[in-house]
Design an enzyme around this catalytic site. Structure first.
Site, PDB file in Angstrom:
ATOM      1  CG  PHE B 233      -1.871  -1.163   1.272  1.00 20.34           C
ATOM      2  CD1 PHE B 233      -2.660  -1.543   0.193  1.00 20.34           C
ATOM      3  CD2 PHE B 233      -1.954  -1.919   2.438  1.00 20.34           C
ATOM      4  CE1 PHE B 233      -3.500  -2.641   0.271  1.00 20.34           C
ATOM      5  CE2 PHE B 233      -2.797  -3.018   2.517  1.00 20.34           C
ATOM      6  CZ  PHE B 233      -3.574  -3.381   1.432  1.00 20.34           C
ATOM      7  CB  ILE B 459       3.153  -5.529  -3.821  1.00 17.39           C
ATOM      8  CG1 ILE B 459       2.246  -4.682  -4.727  1.00 17.39           C
ATOM      9  CG2 ILE B 459       4.609  -5.166  -4.051  1.00 17.39           C
ATOM     10  CD1 ILE B 459       2.216  -3.199  -4.338  1.00 17.39           C
ATOM     11  N   GLY B 460       1.079  -8.494  -4.455  1.00 21.09           N
ATOM     12  CA  GLY B 460      -0.266  -9.005  -4.227  1.00 21.09           C
ATOM     13  C   GLY B 460      -1.242  -8.528  -5.284  1.00 21.09           C
ATOM     14  CE  LYS B 627     -11.026 -16.133 -12.023  1.00 23.93           C
ATOM     15  NZ  LYS B 627     -10.670 -17.448 -11.482  1.00 23.93           N
ATOM     16  N   GLY B 698      -3.825   0.081  -9.640  1.00 21.64           N
ATOM     17  CA  GLY B 698      -3.637  -0.236  -8.228  1.00 21.64           C
ATOM     18  C   GLY B 698      -4.248   0.773  -7.276  1.00 21.64           C
ATOM     19  CD  GLU B 699      -1.019   4.283  -6.343  1.00 16.88           C
ATOM     20  OE1 GLU B 699      -0.682   4.974  -5.385  1.00 16.88           O
ATOM     21  OE2 GLU B 699      -0.374   4.227  -7.409  1.00 16.88           O
TER      22      GLU B 699
END
Lengths: 323, 737
Positions: B233, B459-460, B627, B698-699
């Site tokens: 994060f 990072i996942g 996904k 991601g954000e």
């Protein structure tokens, strides 16, 4: 965490003969040992004691061993059917993983979640009598509005005990001097000038079981917990009600609150206001007002007074809906 | 031609090892002879260490060293602490001197043979301080801080003053702590003058560069291994002090040292999103056209690093407005060092700006979406550049249609479901699209498998899956037969997983490396005895479905690649590629956009507010991995629910100790808080960013959620929450509801 000795007890007599802190599920004690808040030199594991049964009591009530896990108790058929409030309270507490470990006796003895109690860099009258209370002038949103003293305003965190308070539970204990029993309401002590002394247990004395009295036919009960998020948080305010309505009137009612008191808070004042009255929202509100009459807000927790009233009213509404 | 796997629902390639527990996170690595470092943190908010008494601790069993500023080996600063490969989250190395800048700062490290011994020793180190009064709140600083950043076009003050409709409100977002599930931790292993660090990092290359500089060793002697990251994060973008401590201690005691940051210190020593205070003034015409935006943002930072949250990032470009002024100020306090947290700047910035837009809509009695449409920016008015690809209007419209927005009645408390009052809100999401430089290597093996490697990391977010998909797309080899290898600084250099740039940055390199290795394969096909293409012109061949065949012919007519490698008796072919930024990036403004629609349920009788459903429509370019992409957006919305309703790091104003420094008291959304969620991708490829048209995701999903929820909350309760999180007591303050 400090080094400590560890023994296992196989019998209750054997356990109480040892001087040490009892550990069952460990969800409070081990947590606090990691924080150096609890620093026992000797820990006695009581998980092998034969106290893990839920049995029918002779009076029609229920006898619950101190080692019955919270998950097992919540899902016990008799508890689900007859003591709904207790099952609901248990399932509203902690997380499934914690409930699988936590025990009935241990739950009654949970320590507070006060930030300052849990940090040994702060003064705390509960941890170090006489050192002071940083919560009173600190961030006290989660602290008590009932039962506090100038020395301590920490809440008792249990949900289970709130339901047990409304169920008029008896606590059975055994120590080196023998066995005794006491009403749960009298088991807990007000902080006063000795907030370190939270209950009547003598050193080495062990809770062996609790008993729930039989409930009159037609008794309804309900537990309502209010908090910021939907799960895994201590109550900001909660209400446990056990109520018997006859012909639209409240024949008998027991009301207890969590998240607002220094101990699981039974309100006989609220019960007195309501008994004999019509089961309606207006009377429930009057009972709730009585329950919080002596409440004293701190800087950040004033909202709890109104929130607790609403919890009491709603819990009574839900419990009496089908009464 | 087989259909491409790009954009299909490929299951995470690393899913199985993660759910079976086989994935090794940083401190999981079994290292022979490892010893343990337990950090000791300051218990004052500001001052000097006057004495460190280690006499008892040093004599305790198993203790190898008690390290502190008075006795530790040298650690250096990096040359340019904010630049890539040199970026330290906290520019001051730990134990640099005797100064305490914040509560919870590392002041000593106990190293012992076992974790228990180190923990026990740590508790027996006595540290004396000369305490000074810490500055813990922005209000503790009397003087007005200087403006650090200023944007202006037109004359916003005059336009605001002359505007017939005005909104002037101040919004506060609290300190938030990243709280990834996997705590920060490092195992440092020296072998002679070379050091290997098992890390949890969002940037193995940057980590390598920083450790080389801070330890004073050549960069090739530093090896960073970070195969799995239990989320970051933003908190794991760049090294924090514990990593340096592990390496320094391991060098000192000549044993591998493991340092795991306990959860409580995750609130002080590894960053946070700083509190923000933002005044937003909007001036508008009576029909809701913006005339002026004045956005003034302020955030606290540590005494060590000037970290600006950049709240006004989106302000000059997100809505059309002729007069805009945006300023940012910093206030230095005795708190731990802040750092980027998912959607830095834009997340709190859009909360403030979009809240003000909603307040304007209420004032004008206009639908909140209508106000946004009336101020739709057709180009980037801050740079005067066209957008590379913008379909925000379609996000609004698709979302409104799916959500049933037209059924919204504007009155407070006017919508109900049974006894519950409903509130509906919506918001705008935005994030810049970046693409940087990367390298990658692709290998085709005679066992029929492919391997793709790059020194970026997953990072996942799904990077393993994304790179496998790209290789599969180019070669036609099924994803199940592609091994993705990331998280190791010895691989071809790749990007930091930050700024939502990793996907757009790494896929051109992976695609190019794939094409290069295919080129090698085709060359081999035409010179190999037994190959049906022996003697052919390699330019007439192609590779698809894992086979080499004549261009234009069906892949089935050709030969599996592994067969050619076997005929040639080679183990494998390998090729690399290096790619840079988007060629036309300076001619366009590149952003992703989106719209959130949310519904809350309000039970006034018990002051209970819960989210009932969320719908997000994303315009984020082409989606590579459907996904894991959906997972990014839905997860970000979950985080947005937490931000709006739960998250807040509560500092004790007396010493800036985070009081709720654990998972029980720092509230994030639980499963029970998360309702029905939906995410729709518009899936328009961005024609500028690269061949695949993919922008990072991601954000962006986090931006715009909090304002949508405060809007919905206002709609349900009549209470406008301008200081997050929305709390019961704030809603109860309005007794009318």
């Amino acid at each position: 965490m400090q080094p400590f000795g560890f023994t296992q007890a196989k019998t209750v007599d054997g356990a109480v003969a040892q001087s040490g802190r009892f550990v069952a599920g460990g969800t409070t004690l081990i947590d606090l040992m990691k924080l150096d808040v609890e620093t026992p030199r000797q820990v006695v594991d009581i998980n092998l004691l034969p106290l893990d049964r839920v049995e029918a009591a002779p009076d029609g009530g229920l006898k619950i061993g101190a080692l019955v896990r919270n998950s097992d108790l919540a899902n016990h058929p008799d508890v689900k059917a007859r003591y709904t409030v207790l099952s609901e309270a248990l399932l509203s507490g902690a997380s499934p993983q914690l409930r699988n470990m936590a025990t009935t006796g241990g739950n009654l003895l949970q320590r507070t979640r006060c930030y300052y109690f849990r940090d040994t860099n702060y003064a705390c009258n509960k941890r170090q009598p006489g050192s002071g209370c940083p919560a009173i002038d600190g961030f006290n949103r989660v602290h008590a509005v009932l039962g506090g003293s100038e020395n301590c305003v920490a809440t008792h965190p249990s949900d289970m005990a709130v339901a047990m308070m409304a169920l008029e539970t008896l606590v059975h204990m055994q120590g080196t001097k023998g066995e005794r029993q006491i009403a749960l309401d009298d088991f807990y002590l007000a902080p006063g000038s000795t907030p370190d002394k939270e209950n009547v247990l003598e050193p080495g004395e062990l809770i062996t079981y609790v008993t729930l009295p039989a409930l009159a036919a037609g008794t309804k009960s309900y537990y309502l917990k209010l908090r910021d998020r939907a799960q895994y948080e201590f109550a900001l305010a909660s209400a446990a009600v056990v109520v018997q309505v006859d012909g639209g009137r409240v024949k008998r009612v027991r009301i207890a609150m969590g998240g607002v008191g220094t101990k699981p808070w039974r309100s006989k004042e609220a019960e007195a206001v309501l008994e004999g009255k019509a089961a309606n929202e207006q009377n429930f509100r009057a009972a709730a007002e009585a329950a919080l009459r002596d409440a004293k807000p701190l800087r950040y927790n004033g909202f709890k007074i109104e929130l607790a009233k609403r919890a009491v009213v709603r819990a009574l509404m839900v419990a009496t809906q089908n009464a | 031609m087989a259909a491409s796997v790009v954009g299909t629902a490929v299951t995470r390639v690393d899913g199985r090892v993660k759910v079976t527990g086989a994935a090794r996170y940083a401190v999981d690595h079994p290292i022979e002879g490892v010893v343990y470092g337990v950090p000791i943190a300051s218990t004052i908010g500001s001052g000097k260490i006057t004495a460190i008494d280690t006499s008892v601790a040093e004599k305790m069993p198993g203790v190898l060293a008690i390290l502190h500023h008075g006795n530790c080996g040298p650690l250096f600063r990096t040359a340019s602490p904010f630049e890539q490969d040199s970026w330290m989250s906290e520019s001051r190395p730990p134990f640099e001197d005797d100064t305490v800048y914040y509560y919870g700062q590392f002041v000593a490290l106990a190293v012992a043979n076992t974790f228990e011994q180190a923990l026990d020793a740590a508790s027996h180190v006595k540290i004396s301080y000369r305490e000074e009064k810490p500055l813990t709140r922005m209000s503790d600083v009397a003087e007005q801080p200087p403006v650090r950043s200023r944007y202006a076009r037109g004359d916003a003050e005059s336009a605001y003053n002359s505007a017939p409709m005005k909104i002037d409100a101040t919004y506060i977002t609290p300190t938030e702590t990243h709280n990834p599930m996997e705590m920060h931790g490092t195992i440092a292993v020296w072998n002679g003058d070379k050091v290997t660090l098992y890390e949890t990092t969002q940037g193995v290359m940057n980590h390598q560069g920083v450790m080389s500089q801070t330890l004073g060793v050549p960069i090739e002697d530093v090896h960073i291994i970070s195969p799995f990251v239990g989320s970051g994060f933003g908190g794991k973008l760049a090294p924090w002090p514990h990593s340096l401590l592990a390496a320094m201690a391991a060098r000192r005691v000549n044993r591998p040292v493991k340092v795991s940051v306990p959860r409580s210190l995750m609130f002080t020593t590894v960053g946070h999103r700083p509190l923000t205070e933002q005044r937003v003034r909007l001036g508008a015409t009576e029909d809701g056209k913006l005339m002026a935006i004045v956005h003034e943002a302020k955030n606290p930072t540590s005494m060590i690093v000037d970290f600006m949250e950049r709240c006004t990032g989106p302000t000059p470009m997100i809505y059309s407005c002729p007069n805009v002024t945006a300023t940012e100020q910093l206030v230095k306090l005795n708190i731990g060092t802040p750092c980027p947290m998912r959607g830095p700047g834009r997340t709190p910035g859009m909360y403030a700006l979009d809240s003000a837009m909603d307040e304007l809509a209420v004032k004008l009695n206009l639908d909140p979406m209508e106000v946004r449409l009336r101020n739709y920016a057709e180009k980037d008015e801050s740079s005067n550049l066209p957008f590379s690809s913008k379909h925000l209007r379609e996000c609004y419209q698709t979302g409104a249609e799916k959500f049933g927005w037209s059924k919204r009645t504007p009155g407070v408390g006017s919508m109900r479901d049974g006894s519950e009052i409903l509130g509906w809100g919506m918001g705008t999401a935005t994030w810049d699209a970046y693409r940087g430089g990367s390298q990658a290597r692709v290998r085709l093996s005679a066992d029929g498998r492919a391997r793709v490697s790059c020194a970026t990391q997953d990072i996942g977010t799904g990077t393993y899956t994304v790179v496998a998909i790209i290789v599969s797309d180019k070669t036609g080899i099924p994803v199940e037969r592609i091994d993705a290898v990331l998280g190791d600084s010895s691989l071809p250099p790749g990007p930091t997983s930050g700024g939502s740039a990793a996907t757009a940055t790494v896929i051109p390199a992976v695609a190019a490396a794939s094409m290069n290795v295919i080129g090698e394969l085709l060359k081999l096909a035409v010179i190999t005895d037994g190959s049906p293409f022996n003697g052919a012109d390699a330019t007439t061949l192609a590779m698809s479905s894992g086979r080499v065949h004549k261009k234009g012919d069906a892949p089935e007519s050709g030969v599996p690649f592994e067969q050619l490698l076997k005929l040639r008796r080679v183990a494998a072919l390998e090729a690399e590629a290096k790619t840079g930024g988007a060629p036309d990036e300076d001619k366009y403004s590149m952003h992703s956009f989106g719209a959130h629609f949310v519904e809350v349920g309000w039970d006034p009788g018990i002051a209970r507010l819960r989210v009932r459903r969320t719908l997000t429509v994303m315009d984020a370019g082409r989606i590579i991995s459907e996904k894991s992409g959906r997972n990014q957006i839905l997860g970000a919305v979950v985080m947005g629910i937490g931000m709006a309703m739960l998250e807040e790091t509560i500092y004790d104003p007396r010493n800036a100790k985070p009081l709720n420094n654990n998972y029980a008291d720092y509230l994030v959304a639980t499963n029970a808080d998360i309702p029905e969620q939906e995410c729709i991708f518009l899936d328009y490829p961005d024609p500028v960013i690269g061949e695949y048209g993919a922008r990072g995701i991601g954000e962006i999903g986090l931006t715009g959620v909090a304002s949508a929820l405060t809007m919905a909350t206002y709609h349900a309760t009549g209470v406008r929450v301008r200081d997050l999180p929305i709390r019961i007591e704030k809603l109860m303050a309005n007794r009318a509801v």
